[in-house]
Every structure is written in structure tokens, then in C-alpha cells.
Design an enzyme around this catalytic site. Structure first.
Site, PDB file in Angstrom:
ATOM      1  CB  SER A 131      -0.855  -0.006   1.266  1.00  0.00           C
ATOM      2  OG  SER A 131      -1.440   1.263   1.475  1.00  0.00           O
ATOM      3  CE1 TYR A 134      -4.695  -2.251   4.906  1.00  0.00           C
ATOM      4  CE2 TYR A 134      -3.565  -0.159   4.573  1.00  0.00           C
ATOM      5  CZ  TYR A 134      -4.176  -1.290   4.050  1.00  0.00           C
ATOM      6  OH  TYR A 134      -4.250  -1.458   2.686  1.00  0.00           O
TER       7      TYR A 134
HETATM    8  P1  NAD Z   1     -11.287  -6.285  -0.500  1.00  0.00           P
HETATM    9  O1  NAD Z   1     -11.847  -6.190   0.870  1.00  0.00           O
HETATM   10  O2  NAD Z   1     -12.200  -6.274  -1.657  1.00  0.00           O
HETATM   11  O3  NAD Z   1     -10.357  -7.572  -0.641  1.00  0.00           O
HETATM   12  C1  NAD Z   1      -9.667  -8.175   0.404  1.00  0.00           C
HETATM   13  C2  NAD Z   1      -9.808  -9.659   0.238  1.00  0.00           C
HETATM   14  O4  NAD Z   1      -9.023 -10.340   1.232  1.00  0.00           O
HETATM   15  C3  NAD Z   1     -11.268 -10.109   0.401  1.00  0.00           C
HETATM   16  O5  NAD Z   1     -11.608 -10.960  -0.671  1.00  0.00           O
HETATM   17  C4  NAD Z   1     -11.240 -10.875   1.711  1.00  0.00           C
HETATM   18  O6  NAD Z   1     -12.210 -11.903   1.780  1.00  0.00           O
HETATM   19  C5  NAD Z   1      -9.826 -11.421   1.704  1.00  0.00           C
HETATM   20  N1  NAD Z   1      -9.385 -11.873   3.014  1.00  0.00           N
HETATM   21  C6  NAD Z   1      -9.526 -11.224   4.204  1.00  0.00           C
HETATM   22  N2  NAD Z   1      -9.055 -12.000   5.193  1.00  0.00           N
HETATM   23  C7  NAD Z   1      -8.611 -13.144   4.615  1.00  0.00           C
HETATM   24  C8  NAD Z   1      -8.010 -14.330   5.129  1.00  0.00           C
HETATM   25  N3  NAD Z   1      -7.786 -14.496   6.434  1.00  0.00           N
HETATM   26  N4  NAD Z   1      -7.660 -15.300   4.248  1.00  0.00           N
HETATM   27  C9  NAD Z   1      -7.912 -15.160   2.922  1.00  0.00           C
HETATM   28  N5  NAD Z   1      -8.488 -14.062   2.399  1.00  0.00           N
HETATM   29  C10 NAD Z   1      -8.827 -13.072   3.241  1.00  0.00           C
HETATM   30  O7  NAD Z   1     -10.240  -5.089  -0.597  1.00  0.00           O
HETATM   31  P2  NAD Z   1      -9.117  -4.774  -1.695  1.00  0.00           P
HETATM   32  O8  NAD Z   1      -9.036  -3.320  -1.782  1.00  0.00           O
HETATM   33  O9  NAD Z   1      -9.319  -5.568  -2.930  1.00  0.00           O
HETATM   34  O10 NAD Z   1      -7.805  -5.270  -0.930  1.00  0.00           O
HETATM   35  C11 NAD Z   1      -6.865  -6.168  -1.489  1.00  0.00           C
HETATM   36  C12 NAD Z   1      -5.472  -5.821  -0.999  1.00  0.00           C
HETATM   37  O11 NAD Z   1      -5.122  -4.532  -1.511  1.00  0.00           O
HETATM   38  C13 NAD Z   1      -5.331  -5.724   0.520  1.00  0.00           C
HETATM   39  O12 NAD Z   1      -4.102  -6.297   0.913  1.00  0.00           O
HETATM   40  C14 NAD Z   1      -5.335  -4.231   0.774  1.00  0.00           C
HETATM   41  O13 NAD Z   1      -4.634  -3.890   1.943  1.00  0.00           O
HETATM   42  C15 NAD Z   1      -4.608  -3.747  -0.475  1.00  0.00           C
HETATM   43  N6  NAD Z   1      -4.821  -2.321  -0.773  1.00  0.00           N
HETATM   44  C16 NAD Z   1      -6.033  -1.858  -1.215  1.00  0.00           C
HETATM   45  C17 NAD Z   1      -6.178  -0.512  -1.494  1.00  0.00           C
HETATM   46  C18 NAD Z   1      -7.474   0.077  -2.012  1.00  0.00           C
HETATM   47  O14 NAD Z   1      -7.541   1.297  -2.165  1.00  0.00           O
HETATM   48  N7  NAD Z   1      -8.482  -0.709  -2.308  1.00  0.00           N
HETATM   49  C19 NAD Z   1      -5.114   0.366  -1.321  1.00  0.00           C
HETATM   50  C20 NAD Z   1      -3.896  -0.143  -0.862  1.00  0.00           C
HETATM   51  C21 NAD Z   1      -3.764  -1.486  -0.598  1.00  0.00           C
END
Ligand code: NAD
Length: 270
Positions: free
Chosen positions: A155, A168
């Protein structure tokens, strides 16, 4: 372009947390690039099945696999199943993650431990299984110049501090040093380990930041490119990072953030 001309043709990729958001976007982007995909999920089987349907509609191959990435036994079982069904694993996308936000003085140990367990320990457990498989198999030149590739989902908060999100931000800072240390340790074995550092991407995790026009206007103050990122933006970066086009790229974080790291407060002369 047909899948057989794709940059990841014939390779097997495990994508954790692939039932929604960025993980789902990467699963379809990888399928389009010719990879066979293991769509990991922890609870939403229906959503994982929908992602698999999209993959199949693209002419791709894959299966859904339930595993909590913070549980060692379940991670091992996921890799065993992938290897049983597809023969090996070439790419791991360490994507699963979550937020449990609270002012620091109110942050419970449970909320701290849960975020660290999934966002950091989960990446460790999956990366360790992947490296074990990459070392066992070695390079297969017809598939890739590398013995294996790991893409960690970090991130912008691996570098930008984040008030109200200490657990986080600490987890993503940890992912950065985990990624770099593994990259350094296994580069001589032709294993590449990199991260993607998304800024604000339109997914369920940050729904509150874009769901109303006012929230969206405030969000854009942080983004010099003046748009929220889409999962496709991250999917394309993830295909490139795992492909041989990035063969000399190791131990970096590729920020996909519309310039969020460019101190947007100075946009208007500071
Ligand atoms: P999201 O909530 O749609 O996806 C997260 C996924 O992780 C979900 O499918 C959830 O079920 C899964 N998950 C949670 N706990 C789990 C576990 N114990 N085992 C297996 N799967 C698990 O959100 P996203 O934005 O798609 O996030 C994906 C990644 O991107 C994350 O690591 C998040 O920190 C990172 N991220 C997202 C953003 C953003 O703006 N969306 C920005 C920076 C980083």
C-alpha cells in the site's frame, strides 16, 4: 491477443483474497494473460464462484480454494491442492488483507493481532510455501526465466503514516521489509519478489472514501491524477511484474497510486 500469446501463458498463479476487489481483478487479468488461476477466498464462496465464472468465460482455467491465509495448515493445504491439480505453482499474489480501524488509544489487542495475522503473517506463510515449491522445481525455461515470482500487495501506507490505522500501516511497513528480505535472499535462485503499492482503488475495503460525491471530492485532494484507481489499473501492473518483461525487476514496490506519494498538498504551491 489469444491466451496462448499471453505474458503468463501456461503458468499457475495462486491469488489470495481473490473473491473481491483487487484480487478478483488480478485473477481475471492473469487468466487473460494465459495463466491458470487458483482463486483463494476465506468466506465468500459465492463471490469466488462468480470470479471463476468470469475466468472460464475468458477461456481460462482455474478453481476456487478456501483457506484462511493466517492459518499455517490451511495455507499448506492450498498449495498442496494447487500442485496436485496443476502440477506446480509459478506465481503467488499475496493479496488478502483487511482493515480494523480505531484511534490508537482505543485500538484493542484483538484488532492489532487480527490485522497483523492476515496482512503480514499471512503473506509470510504463503510466501514460504511458494519459495519451497520454487526451490523444489527450479527454472523451467519454456514457462519463465524465473523459478518463481511473488507479488505482495502492499500500500502507499508502507511509507505514508496513517493516523487511525496504526495496525494497517504497521502491517504494510512490515510487508515492505519482508518482501525486500526475501527478494535479497532468493535472487541467486532466480526467484523474484516485488510489491505493488496501490493508492486509492475502488473496492469494498475503502467504500466510505468514494461512495458519496462529497467523500469522492475529498479523496481527489489526495490524488494528483484526479481520479480513483480501478482494479484494472492494478491488474495490469500485476501481470507485468509477474511476467518475464520484468525479469530484471526485483525487490521493489511499484506504486499504482495516481501520484498519491507526490505530496499533493504542494500541488498549489504548498
Ligand atoms: P477487499 O476487501 O475487496 O479484498 C480483500 C480480500 O481479502 C477479500 O476478498 C477478503 O475476503 C480477503 N481476506 C480477508 N481476510 C482473509 C483471510 N484471512 N484469508 C484469505 N483471504 C482473506 O479489498 P481490496 O481493496 O481488494 O484489498 C486487497 C489488498 O489490496 C489488501 O491487501 C489491501 O490492503 C490492499 N490495498 C487496497 C487498497 C485500495 O484502495 N483498495 C489500497 C492499498 C492497498
Amino acid at each position: 491477443m489469444s491466451r496462448s500469446q499471453g505474458k503468463l501463458y501456461g503458468q499457475v498463479a495462486i491469488i489470495t483474497g481473490a473473491s473481491s476487489g483487487i484480487g478478483a481483478g488480478i485473477a481475471t487479468a492473469y487468466a487473460e494473460a494465459g495463466a491458470r488461476v487458483v482463486i483463494n477466498y476465506s468466506s465468500s464462496e459465492d463471490k469466488a464462484k462468480k470470479v471463476l465464472e468470469e475466468v472460464l468465460q475468458l477461456g481460462g482455467e482455474g478453481f476456487i480454494c478456501k483457506a484462511d491465509v493466517s492459518k499455517e495448515g490451511q495455507v499448506r493445504e492450498m498449495f498442496r491442492e494447487a500442485i496436485d491439480r496443476f502440477g506446480t505453482v509459478d506465481i503467488l499474489v499475496n493479496n488478502a488483507g483487511l482493515q480494523k480501524d480505531a484511534p490508537f488509544h482505543e485500538l484493542s489487542l484483538e484488532e492489532w493481532n487480527r490485522v497483523l495475522a492476515i496482512n503480514l503473517t499471512g503473506q509470510f506463510l504463503c510466501a514460504r510455501e511458494a519459495v519451497r515449491e520454487f526451490l523444489r522445481r527450479g527454472v523451467v525455461p519454456e514457462r519463465s526465466k524465473a523459478a518463481g515470482k511473488i507479488v505482495c500487495m502492499s500500500s502507499v501506507h508502507e511509507t505514508i503514516p496513517w493516523a487511525g490505522h496504526a495496525n494497517y500501516a504497521a502491517s504494510k511497513g512490515g510487508v515492505m521489509m519482508l518482501m525486500k528480505s526475501i527478494a535479497q535472499e532468493y535472487a541467486p535462485k532466480k526467484i523474484r519478489v516485488n510489491s505493488i503499492g496501490p493508492g486509492a482503488i475502488r473496492t469494498p475495503i475503502n467504500h466510505g472514501a468514494w461512495k458519496t460525491p462529497e467523500a469522492y471530492r475529498n479523496l481527489l485532494k489526495l490524488i494528483p491524477s484526479k481520479r480513483i484507481g480501478e482494479v484494472e489499473d492494478v491488474g495490469k501492473a500485476a501481470v507485468w511484474l509477474a511476467s518475464d518483461d520484468a525479469d530484471y525487476v526485483n525487490g521493489i514496490t511499484l506504486f499504482v497510486d495516481g501520484g498519491m506519494l507526490l505530496y499533493p498538498g504542494f500541488e498549489d504551491n504548498g
